[in-house]
Design a protein around this motif. Structure first.
Motif, PDB file in Angstrom:
ATOM      1  N   GLN A   1       1.007   8.179  -6.201  1.00 10.46           N
ATOM      2  CA  GLN A   1       0.308   7.087  -5.526  1.00 10.46           C
ATOM      3  C   GLN A   1      -0.894   6.613  -6.341  1.00 10.46           C
ATOM      4  O   GLN A   1      -1.120   5.406  -6.486  1.00 10.46           O
ATOM      5  CB  GLN A   1      -0.137   7.570  -4.146  1.00 10.46           C
ATOM      6  CG  GLN A   1      -1.078   6.640  -3.411  1.00 10.46           C
ATOM      7  CD  GLN A   1      -1.634   7.288  -2.163  1.00 10.46           C
ATOM      8  OE1 GLN A   1      -1.005   8.152  -1.558  1.00 10.46           O
ATOM      9  NE2 GLN A   1      -2.835   6.904  -1.783  1.00 10.46           N
ATOM     10  N   ASP A   2      -1.670   7.559  -6.923  1.00 14.40           N
ATOM     11  CA  ASP A   2      -2.824   7.171  -7.736  1.00 14.40           C
ATOM     12  C   ASP A   2      -2.392   6.413  -8.986  1.00 14.40           C
ATOM     13  O   ASP A   2      -3.041   5.439  -9.389  1.00 14.40           O
ATOM     14  CB  ASP A   2      -3.625   8.406  -8.119  1.00 14.40           C
ATOM     15  CG  ASP A   2      -4.252   9.081  -6.914  1.00 14.40           C
ATOM     16  OD1 ASP A   2      -4.377   8.409  -5.873  1.00 14.40           O
ATOM     17  OD2 ASP A   2      -4.596  10.277  -7.005  1.00 14.40           O
TER      18      ASP A   2
ATOM     19  N   THR B   1       0.730  12.293  -4.045  1.00 14.20           N
ATOM     20  CA  THR B   1      -0.598  11.695  -4.212  1.00 14.20           C
ATOM     21  C   THR B   1      -0.854  11.317  -5.662  1.00 14.20           C
ATOM     22  O   THR B   1      -1.501  10.298  -5.945  1.00 14.20           O
ATOM     23  CB  THR B   1      -1.670  12.671  -3.712  1.00 14.20           C
ATOM     24  OG1 THR B   1      -1.489  13.946  -4.368  1.00 14.20           O
ATOM     25  CG2 THR B   1      -1.567  12.873  -2.210  1.00 14.20           C
TER      26      THR B   1
ATOM     27  N   LYS C   1       2.563   9.071   3.928  1.00 12.62           N
ATOM     28  CA  LYS C   1       1.676   9.921   4.723  1.00 12.62           C
ATOM     29  C   LYS C   1       2.323  10.369   6.034  1.00 12.62           C
ATOM     30  O   LYS C   1       1.930  11.415   6.576  1.00 12.62           O
ATOM     31  CB  LYS C   1       0.372   9.191   5.007  1.00 12.62           C
ATOM     32  CG  LYS C   1       0.518   7.949   5.872  1.00 12.62           C
ATOM     33  CD  LYS C   1      -0.835   7.295   6.098  1.00 12.62           C
ATOM     34  CE  LYS C   1      -0.713   6.067   6.988  1.00 12.62           C
ATOM     35  NZ  LYS C   1      -2.030   5.425   7.216  1.00 12.62           N
TER      36      LYS C   1
ATOM     37  N   ARG D   1       0.871  -1.184   0.000  1.00 16.14           N
ATOM     38  CA  ARG D   1       0.000   0.000   0.000  1.00 16.14           C
ATOM     39  C   ARG D   1       0.907   1.233   0.000  1.00 16.14           C
ATOM     40  O   ARG D   1       1.572   1.548   0.995  1.00 16.14           O
ATOM     41  CB  ARG D   1      -0.907  -0.003   1.222  1.00 16.14           C
ATOM     42  CG  ARG D   1      -1.854  -1.183   1.267  1.00 16.14           C
ATOM     43  CD  ARG D   1      -2.811  -1.086   2.425  1.00 16.14           C
ATOM     44  NE  ARG D   1      -3.660   0.074   2.305  1.00 16.14           N
ATOM     45  CZ  ARG D   1      -4.581   0.427   3.205  1.00 16.14           C
ATOM     46  NH1 ARG D   1      -4.739  -0.313   4.294  1.00 16.14           N
ATOM     47  NH2 ARG D   1      -5.321   1.490   3.037  1.00 16.14           N
TER      48      ARG D   1
ATOM     49  N   ASP E   1      -1.358   2.845  -7.887  1.00 11.72           N
ATOM     50  CA  ASP E   1      -2.467   2.018  -7.410  1.00 11.72           C
ATOM     51  C   ASP E   1      -3.434   1.621  -8.511  1.00 11.72           C
ATOM     52  O   ASP E   1      -4.379   0.853  -8.256  1.00 11.72           O
ATOM     53  CB  ASP E   1      -3.238   2.754  -6.305  1.00 11.72           C
ATOM     54  CG  ASP E   1      -2.425   2.869  -5.031  1.00 11.72           C
ATOM     55  OD1 ASP E   1      -1.437   2.128  -4.912  1.00 11.72           O
ATOM     56  OD2 ASP E   1      -2.762   3.695  -4.170  1.00 11.72           O
TER      57      ASP E   1
ATOM     58  N   GLU F   1       0.412   4.367   0.086  1.00 11.72           N
ATOM     59  CA  GLU F   1       0.094   5.514   0.936  1.00 11.72           C
ATOM     60  C   GLU F   1       0.803   5.450   2.286  1.00 11.72           C
ATOM     61  O   GLU F   1       1.169   6.479   2.856  1.00 11.72           O
ATOM     62  CB  GLU F   1      -1.422   5.568   1.138  1.00 11.72           C
ATOM     63  CG  GLU F   1      -1.904   6.740   1.977  1.00 11.72           C
ATOM     64  CD  GLU F   1      -3.393   6.695   2.214  1.00 11.72           C
ATOM     65  OE1 GLU F   1      -3.928   7.638   2.818  1.00 11.72           O
ATOM     66  OE2 GLU F   1      -4.027   5.706   1.794  1.00 11.72           O
TER      67      GLU F   1
END
Length: 700
Positions: free
Chosen positions: A330-331, A327, A271, A265, A334, A267
């Motif tokens: 990350q998108d 982010t 984070k 994962r 994923d 994130e």
């Protein structure tokens, strides 16, 4: 001292008569234990304080001892003492020694960074015992360096001791560690170190090594050996060029493949750095997150410095060049699992993982579809030859490769691959070996796992658990609903079934429906209506549920049911609505019937039942009801079939009936109770009474 000597004179400050003997007597008498002076020292004091007339000026001696102590508290300090309290205080060396020391410390810093060592805990262990403040002895300092494998010459060690010596016998290890950390940080900022921790060959500082060659070696770090049809080629012009940088798309696919295979994962690794939750990080924080995730130079997926720089440039914040939009990264990563905002397009089919992510070759390998056709054909022919020989000889190739693969990572070197083929008896030409290497080579070596999977085929053997899996699939398959019966679509029969349940068990349906109508609109949703009927335990089938919902559907509200109208229809079994308008009408209560599919009789069966009842009714008074009640302990009106046969046998009625008539009689008066069928003896007795009363008798 002043009071002792003043007692011997008249207070003039001199000792008048026999001054020398009195002065000596005082120093040897009451002041002997305090001063502890010898006779020679007393004689020297006497000569020093004697005036010209022979008297002793004792007051001057007392002023020197007592009154002439200066008061330093009034003077400002010239030295604050912070120079020695500074934990990073070091000694000053000459310019030549400083230059030599810097080269020596740079070499030590590169060695420490390469081995990922942390120096401070090794010195702090000694400090906890000796209670020193940031210092260790010279011997312990030398033992720590030897334990860590930092071998220095005696001259170099003497230079380090000279620089960091403190209090003439200890070494300031805090300053030494700070110097090493500062040099390592400087190397990292100026990119003097590669991702593996080694010093780059382009940096002139690599010359700090003491093992320098006597002549320059320009080919060091620039030689690449390749195999072209099995021949070693050194200084090949095409191979001396830098490796082609992979495209950003391929790098992202490799990251997606790594994330998908390890179920990571993304994130969670970024984070913690984003305290303000703004979706942006600094470049160093972004790279640190990649390191923790296992990318870059310390993880399983190695990314070069140009590739990391390419990622940073791609996801750099347009409004702040010093930050990265993690982010967005990350998108993009994923997407190998799912697609964002999928709820907006529910018809979109997600393929996880995408085919281009699974089929991407390992880094360092050749794109097989881009290789020349003749080379691919040669590789396929070679594999066919190896496969046939291995199958004919009943050979296993894996054990020979496992002997060379000590770490079991599925790779061996090129030379080891050739040795394994020779050990198995495969004598291939240089062209065939080169074709196989182009097929199975990558950045870790020769992938013999892949090679054995294709060169050593096995017959497909069905797993032992396949039968179990098939049975589980059959159990979990959704049952096909049977075709609806006429009774399930007839609203009259359905309402009769519900009314019979209401009359027998005194159920108020509106109590189970009303709490779904929160706004008192007299309508509820179709799902709530079916849920309320299910709570009432009417034992309806799904087709019957749908039939009732369609008949009592609200004309103004789609997917809603007028439950009030349904409840009034069901309540007609107990009473009649609006009786206040017609007080003379007598309401008729619904008589529930217990008939069902279990006791349905055709014409022939009804004939057999009629004949059996007439035979029993023709007998004289047998008083069966009292006998049946003896077997009915709970007084529920039904008894098991076995007890029913016993009662008939006691009265001698079972002998006059055939087996067919007994079976049909049990089926006619059967009543479902629990999980079995029992006999309704009350209905049976009433039927016998009715036949006995209405029987046609011929006149004698």
């Amino acid at each position: 001292m002043h009071s002792s000597i003043a007692d011997e004179n008249n207070g003039s400050g001199f000792i008048a008569e026999n001054s020398e003997s009195k002065f000596v007597t005082v120093l040897n008498g009451p002041l002997k234990d305090i001063c502890g002076l010898s006779e020679t020292e007393i004689s020297e004091l006497t000569d020093y304080f004697r005036v010209s007339d022979g008297r002793i000026l004792y007051t001057q001696l007392c002023e020197v001892i007592h009154d002439s102590v200066p008061d330093f508290s009034k003077n400002p300090p010239l030295v604050t003492g912070l120079e020695w309290e500074d934990p990073f205080q070091v000694n000053t060396l000459s310019v030549l020694e400083e230059r030599r020391l810097q080269l020596l410390l740079s070499k030590i810093a590169a060695l420490v960074n390469l081995r990922k060592l942390i120096l401070r805990p090794y010195f702090q262990d000694y400090e906890l015992i000796s209670k020193n403040t940031g210092t260790v002895t010279v011997g312990h300092f030398a033992r720590v360096l030897s334990y860590l494998g930092i071998m220095v010459s005696p001259d170099d060690f003497h230079l380090i001791v000279k620089k960091f010596m403190k209090d003439s016998y200890t070494i300031n290890y805090v300053a030494f560690v700070a110097y090493i950390d500062r040099i390592t940080k400087n190397m990292d900022e100026k990119m003097y170190l590669d991702l593996g921790g080694d010093v780059l060959s382009q940096w002139p500082g690599r010359a700090i090594s003491a093992e320098l060659p006597k002549l320059p070696r320009p080919e060091i770090g620039k030689i690449r050996a390749a195999s072209v049809f099995g021949l070693q080629t050194v200084f090949h012009p095409a191979l001396n060029a830098p490796a082609e940088r992979e495209s950003l798309e391929r790098v992202m696919r490799r990251i997606q493949q790594y994330v998908f295979c390890n179920r990571i994962r993304t994130e969670q690794f970024f984070k913690d750095f984003d305290h303000s939750n703004c979706g942006r990080l600094t470049i160093m924080q972004f790279r640190r997150g990649l390191d923790i995730m296992g990318l870059a130079g310390v993880g399983k997926l190695w990314l070069s410095e140009p590739e990391l720089h390419m990622l940073v440039c791609m996801y750099r914040d347009p409004s702040d060049p010093d930050r990265v939009c993690y982010t967005t990264f990350q998108d993009d990563v994923d997407q190998v699992f799912t697609t964002k905002e999928l709820e907006k397009t529910p018809g979109f089919v997600v393929v996880s993982p995408p085919a281009e992510v699974l089929e991407i070759p390992r880094k360092g390998g050749e794109q097989w579809h881009e290789v020349k056709t003749d080379l691919r054909d040669l590789c396929e022919n070679t594999l066919t030859t190896i496969r046939k020989k291995a199958e004919f000889r009943r050979m296993r190739l894996r054990p020979v490769f496992n002997d060379y693969d000590k770490h079991n990572n599925g790779h061996v070197s090129r030379s080891q691959f050739r040795q394994c083929l020779v050990a198995n008896g495969f004598l291939l030409s240089d062209q065939e070996l080169y074709a196989l290497e182009q097929r199975y080579n990558d950045d870790m070596g020769f992938n013999y796992f892949w090679f054995i999977r294709e060169a050593e085929p096995k017959k497909f053997e069905e797993p032992l658990y396949m039968g179990y899996v098939e049975n589980i699939k059959k159990l979990n398959v959704e049952p096909v609903p049977p075709p609806p019966k006429n009774k399930e679509t007839d609203i009259v029969e359905i309402l009769a079934k519900i009314k019979g349940k209401v009359v027998r068990e005194r159920v108020r349906v509106i109590e189970f429906m009303q709490h779904f109508d929160r706004h008192n609109q007299n309508v509820i949703s179709r799902q709530d209506f079916i849920r309320g009927l299910d709570v009432c335990r009417f034992n309806l089938t799904p087709v019957e549920f749908n039939t009732i919902a369609e008949v009592f559907a609200s004309p103004l509200r789609p997917n809603c049911v007028d439950y009030r109208r349904f409840c009034e229809t069901v309540e007609e079994a107990m009473t009649q609505a609006c009786l206040e308008r017609a007080p003379l009408i007598t309401p008729l209560q619904h008589l529930p019937s217990s008939d069902c599919d279990r006791n349905f009789l055709d014409f022939e069966e009804r004939h057999h039942v009629s004949m059996a009842l007439q035979k029993i009714a023709a007998k004289p008074e047998t008083n069966l009801i009292s006998l049946f009640q003896d077997y009915d302990k709970t007084n529920c009106g039904t008894i098991p079939k076995v007890q029913f046969l016993k009662a008939l046998s006691v009265r001698g009625l079972a002998q006059i009936l055939s087996s067919r008539e007994l079976d049909v009689l049990q089926k006619c008066f059967a009543f479902e109770r629990g999980m079995r069928d029992e006999m309704d003896y009350r209905a049976f007795c009433r039927c016998l009474e009715l036949i006995a009363v209405t029987a046609y008798r011929r006149p004698c």
